[in-house]
Design an enzyme around this catalytic site. Sequence first.
Site, PDB file in Angstrom:
ATOM      1  NE  ARG A  90      19.635 -12.526   5.241  1.00  0.00           N
ATOM      2  CZ  ARG A  90      18.172 -12.638   5.228  1.00  0.00           C
ATOM      3  NH1 ARG A  90      17.809 -13.684   4.899  1.00  0.00           N
ATOM      4  NH2 ARG A  90      17.812 -11.418   5.472  1.00  0.00           N
TER       5      ARG A  90
ATOM      6  CG  ASN B 236      12.429   1.446   7.204  1.00  0.00           C
ATOM      7  OD1 ASN B 236      11.769   0.922   6.253  1.00  0.00           O
ATOM      8  ND2 ASN B 236      12.185   1.504   8.485  1.00  0.00           N
TER       9      ASN B 236
ATOM     10  CG  HIS C  17       9.007   1.770  12.229  1.00  0.00           C
ATOM     11  ND1 HIS C  17       9.259   0.574  12.170  1.00  0.00           N
ATOM     12  CD2 HIS C  17       8.716   1.871  13.433  1.00  0.00           C
ATOM     13  CE1 HIS C  17       8.932  -0.058  13.558  1.00  0.00           C
ATOM     14  NE2 HIS C  17       8.565   0.835  14.264  1.00  0.00           N
TER      15      HIS C  17
ATOM     16  CB  THR D 176      -1.029   0.046   1.209  1.00  0.00           C
ATOM     17  OG1 THR D 176      -0.321   0.103   2.198  1.00  0.00           O
ATOM     18  CG2 THR D 176      -1.968  -1.189   1.164  1.00  0.00           C
TER      19      THR D 176
HETATM   20  C1  GAR Z   1       3.587  -0.610   6.574  1.00  0.00           C
HETATM   21  O1  GAR Z   1       2.795  -0.506   7.830  1.00  0.00           O
HETATM   22  C2  GAR Z   1       5.113  -0.273   6.957  1.00  0.00           C
HETATM   23  O2  GAR Z   1       5.354   0.944   7.880  1.00  0.00           O
HETATM   24  C3  GAR Z   1       5.760  -1.274   7.881  1.00  0.00           C
HETATM   25  O3  GAR Z   1       5.065  -2.418   7.159  1.00  0.00           O
HETATM   26  C4  GAR Z   1       3.903  -2.234   6.535  1.00  0.00           C
HETATM   27  C5  GAR Z   1       3.848  -2.474   4.953  1.00  0.00           C
HETATM   28  O4  GAR Z   1       2.545  -2.263   4.091  1.00  0.00           O
HETATM   29  N1  GAR Z   1       7.163  -1.350   7.925  1.00  0.00           N
HETATM   30  C6  GAR Z   1       7.643  -1.971   8.978  1.00  0.00           C
HETATM   31  O5  GAR Z   1       7.208  -2.492   9.815  1.00  0.00           O
HETATM   32  C7  GAR Z   1       9.154  -1.731   8.949  1.00  0.00           C
HETATM   33  N2  GAR Z   1       9.796  -1.939  10.023  1.00  0.00           N
HETATM   34  P1  GAR Z   1       2.570  -2.184   2.805  1.00  0.00           P
HETATM   35  O6  GAR Z   1       3.244  -3.346   2.206  1.00  0.00           O
HETATM   36  O7  GAR Z   1       0.981  -2.215   2.546  1.00  0.00           O
HETATM   37  O8  GAR Z   1       3.116  -0.864   2.443  1.00  0.00           O
END
Ligand code: GAR
Length: 197
Positions: free
Chosen positions: A66, A108, A110, A13
């Site tokens: 890895r 990033n 978060h 998203t």
């Molecule tokens: C989002 O809420 C993003 O902030 C989080 O993963 C989700 C991805 O949603 N990221 C983290 O937690 C990183 N530490 P999306 O695939 O729908 O964008």
Amino acid sequence: MLRIGVMVSGGGTNLQSIMDNIDSGAITGAEIAVVISNNPGAYALERARNHGIEAVCISPKSFSDREAFNETLLEKVNEYHLDLIVLAGFLVRIPPKMIEKYRNRIINIHPSLIPSFCGVGCYGLKVHEAALKRGVKVTGATVHFVDEGMDSGPIILQKAVEVKPGDTPEILQRRVMEEAEWKILPKAIQMIADGEI
Ligand code: GAR
């Protein structure tokens, strides 16, 4: 034109919000050159392809160790001559060599107000579970540069979101996305494209 690579693991998203903001002209001077996922089943890959954007998957499961995965990931990223790498729900640790090579060029998103509810093991829905468990009344999202630590790089933008009575982790996650993530991630990209950061 700022060449962006978006790295994803799931629904995408946030990727969608970037594509929509480019389409609407809210983001100017930037284009998505590639979308890279570690997860072959990520719906984000489909979103990218539906948009005519190149989408590739590099899964750690296809590599014996890895180090081999990290090298291939970095080689793939290098191929696209990117100015900016956007981690939009990318749940794999970025290889140290990539951080070094792309210092201050990886951002990033978060889903909390860092330094709350972040760090090793705190990602995705777990962030919202932890926020509700702690009983905070305000949470939010953060866009930051990526450094060697976990969620520890310099903060670019943050936006607060209210926690409401009766919230479940899923409801809160959606509100944080709608009210914060989908706004501050495109905004940070625009600021970088404009040379404001
Ligand atoms: C989002 O809420 C993003 O902030 C989080 O993963 C989700 C991805 O949603 N990221 C983290 O937690 C990183 N530490 P999306 O695939 O729908 O964008």
